[in-house]
Design a protein around this motif. Sequence first.
Motif, PDB file in Angstrom:
ATOM      1  N   LEU A  49       0.902  -1.076   0.074  1.00 36.96           N
ATOM      2  CA  LEU A  49       0.054   0.116  -0.169  1.00 36.96           C
ATOM      3  C   LEU A  49       0.835   1.296   0.073  1.00 36.96           C
ATOM      4  CD1 LEU A  49      -2.796  -1.054   2.749  1.00 36.96           C
ATOM      5  CD2 LEU A  49      -2.950  -1.058   0.269  1.00 36.96           C
ATOM      6  N   LEU A  50       0.632   2.138  -0.905  1.00 35.98           N
ATOM      7  CA  LEU A  50       1.559   3.333  -0.980  1.00 35.98           C
ATOM      8  C   LEU A  50       0.556   4.667  -0.510  1.00 35.98           C
ATOM      9  CD1 LEU A  50       3.436   2.434  -4.219  1.00 35.98           C
ATOM     10  CD2 LEU A  50       4.304   2.087  -1.939  1.00 35.98           C
ATOM     11  N   ALA A  77       3.020   0.697   3.182  1.00 34.43           N
ATOM     12  CA  ALA A  77       2.942  -0.575   4.279  1.00 34.43           C
ATOM     13  C   ALA A  77       3.274  -1.884   3.167  1.00 34.43           C
ATOM     14  CB  ALA A  77       1.575  -0.686   4.677  1.00 34.43           C
ATOM     15  N   HIS A  78       4.235  -2.695   3.605  1.00 33.81           N
ATOM     16  CA  HIS A  78       4.477  -3.678   2.835  1.00 33.81           C
ATOM     17  C   HIS A  78       4.174  -5.222   3.478  1.00 33.81           C
ATOM     18  CE1 HIS A  78       7.797  -1.964   0.257  1.00 33.81           C
ATOM     19  NE2 HIS A  78       7.298  -1.057   0.925  1.00 33.81           N
ATOM     20  N   ILE A  79       3.465  -5.994   2.926  1.00 32.79           N
ATOM     21  CA  ILE A  79       2.769  -7.102   3.270  1.00 32.79           C
ATOM     22  C   ILE A  79       3.839  -8.376   2.855  1.00 32.79           C
ATOM     23  CG2 ILE A  79       0.869  -8.973   3.992  1.00 32.79           C
ATOM     24  CD1 ILE A  79       0.042  -5.332   2.870  1.00 32.79           C
ATOM     25  N   LYS A  80       4.647  -9.018   3.611  1.00 34.23           N
ATOM     26  CA  LYS A  80       5.439 -10.214   3.105  1.00 34.23           C
ATOM     27  C   LYS A  80       5.315 -11.546   3.917  1.00 34.23           C
ATOM     28  CE  LYS A  80       9.068  -7.127   1.452  1.00 34.23           C
ATOM     29  NZ  LYS A  80      10.419  -6.608   1.261  1.00 34.23           N
ATOM     30  N   THR A 129       5.461  -0.993   8.038  1.00 36.65           N
ATOM     31  CA  THR A 129       5.275   0.330   7.501  1.00 36.65           C
ATOM     32  C   THR A 129       6.350   1.374   7.624  1.00 36.65           C
ATOM     33  OG1 THR A 129       4.268   1.186   9.477  1.00 36.65           O
ATOM     34  CG2 THR A 129       2.621  -0.201   8.188  1.00 36.65           C
ATOM     35  N   GLY A 130       6.390   2.176   6.768  1.00 37.94           N
ATOM     36  CA  GLY A 130       7.203   3.307   6.839  1.00 37.94           C
ATOM     37  C   GLY A 130       6.662   4.808   6.307  1.00 37.94           C
ATOM     38  N   PHE A 131       6.556   5.734   7.499  1.00 39.61           N
ATOM     39  CA  PHE A 131       6.098   7.024   7.085  1.00 39.61           C
ATOM     40  C   PHE A 131       6.994   7.820   7.510  1.00 39.61           C
ATOM     41  CE2 PHE A 131       2.395   4.281   6.946  1.00 39.61           C
ATOM     42  CZ  PHE A 131       1.575   5.257   5.957  1.00 39.61           C
ATOM     43  N   GLY A 132       7.704   8.616   6.698  1.00 39.24           N
ATOM     44  CA  GLY A 132       8.805   9.301   7.027  1.00 39.24           C
ATOM     45  C   GLY A 132       8.672  10.463   7.495  1.00 39.24           C
ATOM     46  N   GLY A 133       7.302  11.211   7.725  1.00 37.95           N
ATOM     47  CA  GLY A 133       6.843  12.412   8.449  1.00 37.95           C
ATOM     48  C   GLY A 133       6.649  12.140   9.923  1.00 37.95           C
ATOM     49  N   SER A 136      15.705   0.878  -1.988  1.00 31.73           N
ATOM     50  CA  SER A 136      14.791   0.826  -3.224  1.00 31.73           C
ATOM     51  C   SER A 136      14.058  -0.254  -3.082  1.00 31.73           C
ATOM     52  CB  SER A 136      15.414   0.896  -4.627  1.00 31.73           C
ATOM     53  OG  SER A 136      14.297   0.873  -5.721  1.00 31.73           O
ATOM     54  N   ASP A 137      12.821  -0.245  -2.224  1.00 32.66           N
ATOM     55  CA  ASP A 137      11.888  -1.197  -1.890  1.00 32.66           C
ATOM     56  C   ASP A 137      10.551  -1.236  -2.443  1.00 32.66           C
ATOM     57  OD1 ASP A 137      11.164   0.443  -0.152  1.00 32.66           O
ATOM     58  OD2 ASP A 137      11.222  -0.743   1.799  1.00 32.66           O
ATOM     59  N   THR A 138      10.262  -0.427  -3.072  1.00 33.07           N
ATOM     60  CA  THR A 138       9.174   0.146  -3.973  1.00 33.07           C
ATOM     61  C   THR A 138       9.331   0.331  -5.246  1.00 33.07           C
ATOM     62  OG1 THR A 138       8.796   2.367  -3.556  1.00 33.07           O
ATOM     63  CG2 THR A 138       7.687   0.894  -1.843  1.00 33.07           C
ATOM     64  N   PRO A 139       8.455   0.101  -6.410  1.00 33.86           N
ATOM     65  CA  PRO A 139       8.823   0.470  -7.841  1.00 33.86           C
ATOM     66  C   PRO A 139       9.105   1.973  -8.064  1.00 33.86           C
ATOM     67  CG  PRO A 139       6.585  -0.852  -7.574  1.00 33.86           C
ATOM     68  CD  PRO A 139       7.078  -0.323  -6.114  1.00 33.86           C
TER      69      PRO A 139
END
Length: 323
Positions: free
Chosen positions: A51-52, A60-63, A79-83, A232-235
Amino acid sequence: MSALTSAPAARVITLEQMLSVLPALDLQPAIEAAFVAYSRGQATVPPVGELLFTTPPGDAHIKYGFLHGSHTFVIKVATGFGGNPALGLPSYSGVMLVFSARTGMLETVLLDGGHLTNVRTAIAGAVAATYLAPARVDRIAVFGTGVQARMQLEAIARAVNCRTATVWGRRQESLDVYRSDMEAAGFSVQTTLDAGEAARGAQVIVTTTASTAALLDDGQVTAGSLIIAMGSDTPEKRELTSALVGRADVYVADSVSQCLTRGELHHAIAAGTRTADTVVELGAVIEDRRRGRTSAAQIVIADLTGVAVQDIAIATAVAQAVL
């Protein structure tokens, strides 16, 4: 009508419990074995769920997956939220769920807040350095100043026996904090706002940012370097130019299938500078070093997008260690 059968309560492991056992665990062999199993086809790992978000930016990444023959399978959300730091919150979070592969029942909940993902990511950098770095490493270049920039330096330093680093960042204030922190940990650190200066003279370069524009170009890397690209873990993300990816003498992916849609490889394939048949998986290199670096002069790139088998390995080890 029969009464519903109650499922046994899952065991919940807190971050504090994990932190109490992690220092005593040697996780690299387990993660190496998981990479090997993956490259042998002995693991089931579906495509990454993702989810971007744009407002605010985050992901959010689901592996998830399982190693064949294992009694459990693992689902991880990270999840990663830079702010978030501006809100007084960590920039990452997450949870790992361990299920029985025999009954499907949830057995263990690892409330790691994303920490285990950070640990296994740093270990992957150490694995890449162990098998792909040149024999002599006098300097490590780090791109980024965040959590992974610290953890990658510590992990790679142990693998290559080097505690001298040059660190690139976008803001001098962040670089100053990084240098202070890492010098307190026993490193000799120089800082720079110039990417070329950071890479110059470094035998190992690790990129740890969330950049969507390439930071490191072909002309900035000298012969013999190992580049560990793990941000680089998203397109959309990228840290290396397609020319640099195409120049690599050896290109190693943690997962070829994942790197066809994320990481550095898919940008280079779109640009026509590299093809998928020139890529070898990390697990294959661990099993046979001859498939990796074969000379000191080769430029080697390790494209690390994060594979579910890493999560399986660390979740299993921690769940077993916490009594």
